[in-house]
Design a protein around this motif. Sequence first.
Motif: not given
Length: 319
Positions: A28, A32, A35, A60, A63, A134, A151, A154-155, A158, A193
């Motif tokens: 993730g 994550g 992306t 995943l 994503l 992340c 977007k 959320t990535s 994750t 998620v």
Amino acid sequence: MRHTAHHIHQHLLKAKKIVVVPHQNPDGDALGAATAFYEYLLQLNKTAAIFCVTPATPTLQFLPHAAHTHTNPAVLTDSEVDTVVVVDSGDLRYAGIADFIKNHSATIICIDHHATNEQYGHFNLVNHHASSTCEIVYQYFHHNHISINKKMATSLLTGLTTDTGNFTNAATSAVALNVGSELIRSGGNFNLVTTATGKNKSINALRLWGKVLSRLVKHEASGITHTYVTAADLTECDVQESESEGIANFLNNLEDNRIALILKELPDGKIKGSFRTTRDDVDVSALAKKLGGGGHKKAAGFTTTGTINEVLQKILQRV
């Protein structure tokens, strides 16, 4: 960090063709980060792609942009590619691209949080105190005043969620909690998620988990509690190897345990190992490094040759 983040952003503004690379068998955090960074490059109107040596797991695919991840090396070796951004990988071998780019003239940007990172990039945005890659990408956006859309949020959420075990393991910090809050504020879908990455076990997957957990053995001399997953287990339970993800983290629930270890047979005949610990006086990344791997002080892994028993004996001799 801020200085390096500014330099990377300035370089990317001038770059012509960019490929973002998460490590092979991406989790993730890796996908994550990849992306979210890809979405940022699209906002800059850049020609970009995501390349990964291995496909992302179905888990995943929720994503943004995950379904568009390329596995054809031609995407990476294209002579027009002038910049490669590698995320969540301590070295190019773990990323799976060392051989592909050894003669490539592209600028390498490394964004990572592993303590064993080899600083292989022309730019290295590395912070081994961060909960996840992340979290570092979030800070990168913050330092460069990049607006985080739904977007991207959320990535990034994750990676933050999976690497902290839903904000329960030792990677959870005040910074991680604050970043998580800001990502939700920016539109990150926390329910999506957690459902996709945690509440997603099939009956067959739980059958596999039961089989694997029934094999738990504690080696008293080393303090290692270990188990394993065979190719035959996957066939018998009719599941993919990815269905065993999460067992290593689950072993952190063991009381009075020094190190947890799970070994898995891979399709190519190699053995993948994952170490976990909750103790402050244990550094499993040092142990993983002896086996050609790496990671964090409390979560690390490796891939090697041999049988499960041969690899286990090799580990017990090194503790």
